[in-house]
Design an enzyme around this catalytic site. Structure first.
Site, PDB file in Angstrom:
ATOM      1  N   LYS A   1     -11.596  46.795  11.667  1.00 47.59           N
ATOM      2  CA  LYS A   1     -12.572  47.880  11.799  1.00 47.59           C
ATOM      3  C   LYS A   1     -13.398  48.007  10.506  1.00 47.59           C
ATOM      4  O   LYS A   1     -12.849  47.855   9.416  1.00 47.59           O
ATOM      5  CB  LYS A   1     -11.767  49.165  12.052  1.00 47.59           C
TER       6      LYS A   1
ATOM      7  N   LYS B   1      -2.023  53.883   6.821  1.00 47.08           N
ATOM      8  CA  LYS B   1      -2.350  54.582   5.571  1.00 47.08           C
ATOM      9  C   LYS B   1      -1.148  54.663   4.651  1.00 47.08           C
ATOM     10  O   LYS B   1      -1.309  54.619   3.431  1.00 47.08           O
ATOM     11  CB  LYS B   1      -2.890  55.987   5.863  1.00 47.08           C
TER      12      LYS B   1
ATOM     13  N   LYS C   1     -14.883  53.170   5.804  1.00 51.37           N
ATOM     14  CA  LYS C   1     -15.511  53.702   4.599  1.00 51.37           C
ATOM     15  C   LYS C   1     -14.637  53.514   3.371  1.00 51.37           C
ATOM     16  O   LYS C   1     -15.111  53.582   2.252  1.00 51.37           O
ATOM     17  CB  LYS C   1     -15.962  55.162   4.767  1.00 51.37           C
TER      18      LYS C   1
HETATM   19  P1  TYM Z   1     -13.258  59.332  10.361  1.00 58.00           P
HETATM   20  O1  TYM Z   1     -13.808  60.215   9.304  1.00 58.00           O
HETATM   21  O2  TYM Z   1     -12.416  58.177   9.954  1.00 58.00           O
HETATM   22  O3  TYM Z   1     -14.425  58.766  11.269  1.00 58.00           O
HETATM   23  C1  TYM Z   1     -15.378  59.613  11.864  1.00 58.00           C
HETATM   24  C2  TYM Z   1     -15.732  59.100  13.236  1.00 58.00           C
HETATM   25  O4  TYM Z   1     -16.243  57.764  13.166  1.00 58.00           O
HETATM   26  C3  TYM Z   1     -15.514  56.919  14.048  1.00 58.00           C
HETATM   27  N1  TYM Z   1     -15.435  55.587  13.432  1.00 58.00           N
HETATM   28  C4  TYM Z   1     -15.824  54.447  14.018  1.00 58.00           C
HETATM   29  N2  TYM Z   1     -16.340  54.199  15.236  1.00 58.00           N
HETATM   30  C5  TYM Z   1     -16.646  52.919  15.525  1.00 58.00           C
HETATM   31  N3  TYM Z   1     -16.453  51.880  14.663  1.00 58.00           N
HETATM   32  C6  TYM Z   1     -15.930  52.087  13.426  1.00 58.00           C
HETATM   33  N4  TYM Z   1     -15.755  51.084  12.583  1.00 58.00           N
HETATM   34  C7  TYM Z   1     -15.588  53.428  13.064  1.00 58.00           C
HETATM   35  N5  TYM Z   1     -15.071  53.979  11.950  1.00 58.00           N
HETATM   36  C8  TYM Z   1     -14.973  55.302  12.200  1.00 58.00           C
HETATM   37  C9  TYM Z   1     -14.152  57.558  14.180  1.00 58.00           C
HETATM   38  O5  TYM Z   1     -13.498  57.136  15.362  1.00 58.00           O
HETATM   39  C10 TYM Z   1     -14.509  59.027  14.187  1.00 58.00           C
HETATM   40  O6  TYM Z   1     -14.911  59.423  15.479  1.00 58.00           O
HETATM   41  N6  TYM Z   1      -9.365  61.840  12.202  1.00 58.00           N
HETATM   42  C11 TYM Z   1     -10.808  61.732  12.230  1.00 58.00           C
HETATM   43  C12 TYM Z   1     -11.517  63.019  11.816  1.00 58.00           C
HETATM   44  C13 TYM Z   1     -11.142  64.208  12.620  1.00 58.00           C
HETATM   45  C14 TYM Z   1     -11.509  64.488  13.951  1.00 58.00           C
HETATM   46  C15 TYM Z   1     -10.946  65.750  14.259  1.00 58.00           C
HETATM   47  C16 TYM Z   1     -12.256  63.788  14.889  1.00 58.00           C
HETATM   48  C17 TYM Z   1     -10.396  65.268  12.175  1.00 58.00           C
HETATM   49  N7  TYM Z   1     -10.281  66.187  13.162  1.00 58.00           N
HETATM   50  C18 TYM Z   1     -11.111  66.329  15.512  1.00 58.00           C
HETATM   51  C19 TYM Z   1     -12.416  64.376  16.140  1.00 58.00           C
HETATM   52  C20 TYM Z   1     -11.850  65.625  16.444  1.00 58.00           C
HETATM   53  C21 TYM Z   1     -11.222  60.638  11.282  1.00 58.00           C
HETATM   54  O7  TYM Z   1     -10.511  60.251  10.408  1.00 58.00           O
HETATM   55  O8  TYM Z   1     -12.483  60.213  11.448  1.00 58.00           O
END
Ligand code: TYM
Length: 331
Positions: free
Chosen positions: A197, A115, A200
């Site tokens: 990956k 990032k 979004k």
């Molecule tokens: P975020 O918002 O990027 O994504 C949300 C969830 O989706 C999963 N994910 C994917 N899984 C499979 N293939 C993909 N291409 C893909 N893109 C996203 C992510 O692994 C995630 O589970 N840091 C986290 C948000 C967060 C969080 C937490 C998660 C903040 N605090 C505490 C768990 C526990 C994030 O950026 O997710």
């Protein structure tokens, strides 16, 4: 919280339109924990501002993300659904955990490196300490299990290290959480560059299937998905595009890879891409219908957020007071 009750926690950033990566890697699994765990699912708006957001869009996506949790089957009666900034204990514990996290540990986080390269003009301190806020999210609820995609594994490992370090100074404070990473669907890849990956924040909308894409768009994007020059629908090394499509088809239908390879034997990539598109559109149709109903009732969503924040706050403040006492804060 009842004693011996197991806790599940996860979160999604309202930082862009949610993709089938978010759905298949994480959200689809959330509902499966509701019977055996006390579940907290959070819309992590404080994490989202580590990258510049347009305020009106952040607000809209916060509602949308909550509505999508529910539309994907997470029942607000059985799960605590809420918005991170409605529970100030997250930011408070985040500060404390900053003091138990090393500069070197945060510097090694691959998501921080990625990032900061992508947003070179805004490498802010929040982006750097993002993982300590994430650790606070999880540890506040004495969480046992965290359903996430593989990209969050390193953050989960750091969370465990921080909790272990804190517990070694102040015994019996935090439960050490385990990640739950699905075997199939842990990393859904971009349709334009299947070595990456699906994200979004991808600038190319054709690389990504958004959960809210309409049927025709979904089918068109899958038809255009990048594959190799072969024609056999079979998993293999160097066939990232077809491997990704087989994975998506497998998670959506519950069929094994072997069964899928048999089903499409002798048929080309074109047929298979169409089948993946149709299965995906079929799976998302009921999600769209429910989402529209929920978004038409903003007050209903606000009531869910409010109730969720009250439930979450109660659990969170129990841990936060314990932490403050252990640290020697006058409370
Ligand atoms: P975020 O918002 O990027 O994504 C949300 C969830 O989706 C999963 N994910 C994917 N899984 C499979 N293939 C993909 N291409 C893909 N893109 C996203 C992510 O692994 C995630 O589970 N840091 C986290 C948000 C967060 C969080 C937490 C998660 C903040 N605090 C505490 C768990 C526990 C994030 O950026 O997710």
């Amino acid at each position: 919280m009842l004693q011996n009750e197991k806790v599940c926690f996860s979160g999604v950033q309202p930082s862009g339109n949610l993709t089938i990566g978010n759905y298949l890697g994480a959200i689809k699994n959330f509902a499966t924990f509701s019977n055996d765990y006390r579940c907290f699912y959070c819309v992590v708006d404080e994490h989202a501002i580590t990258v510049r957001q347009v305020p009106a869009e952040l607000r809209r996506r916060t509602y949308e993300t909550l509505a999508l949790y529910i539309a994907c089957g997470v029942d607000p009666e059985k799960n605590t659904l809420y918005v991170q900034s409605h529970v100030p204990a997250h930011a408070e514990l985040g500060w404390v955990l900053n003091c138990f996290t090393m500069f070197g540990e945060l510097s090694r986080m691959t998501q921080f490196k990625d990032k900061s390269a992508r947003h070179a003009d805004n490498v802010n301190a929040g982006l750097f300490t993002y993982p300590t806020l994430m650790a606070a999210d999880i540890l506040l609820y004495q969480t046992d299990i965290v359903p996430v995609g593989i990209d969050q594994k390193q953050h989960l490992e750091l969370t465990r290290d921080i909790a272990t370090r804190f517990n070694s100074v102040h015994p019996d404070t935090f439960t050490i959480p385990e990640p739950y990473i699905p075997q199939t669907g842990m990393k859904i890849c971009s349709l334009a560059d299947p070595t990456k990956k699906m994200s979004k924040s991808d600038e190319n909308p054709n690389a990504v299937i958004y959960i809210l894409d309409d049927r025709d768009t979904i089918i068109r994007k899958f038809k255009r998905a990048v594959t190799d020059s072969g024609s056999e629908v079979r998993m293999g090394e160097g066939k990232d595009g077809i491997n990704n499509l087989i994975t998506i088809y497998s998670v959506l239908t519950g069929k094994s890879v072997a069964d899928i390879e048999r089903e499409f034997e002798g048929r080309g990539y074109g047929d298979f891409k169409l089948a993946v598109g149709e299965v995906c559109a079929d799976a998302l149709a009921p999600v769209h219908a429910r989402f529209d109903e929920l978004m038409a009732d903003k007050a209903g969503l606000e009531a869910i957020m409010k109730q969720g924040a009250e439930n979450a706050s109660r659990a969170a403040y129990r841990t936060l007071s314990k932490v403050k006492k252990k640290l020697g804060f006058v409370i």
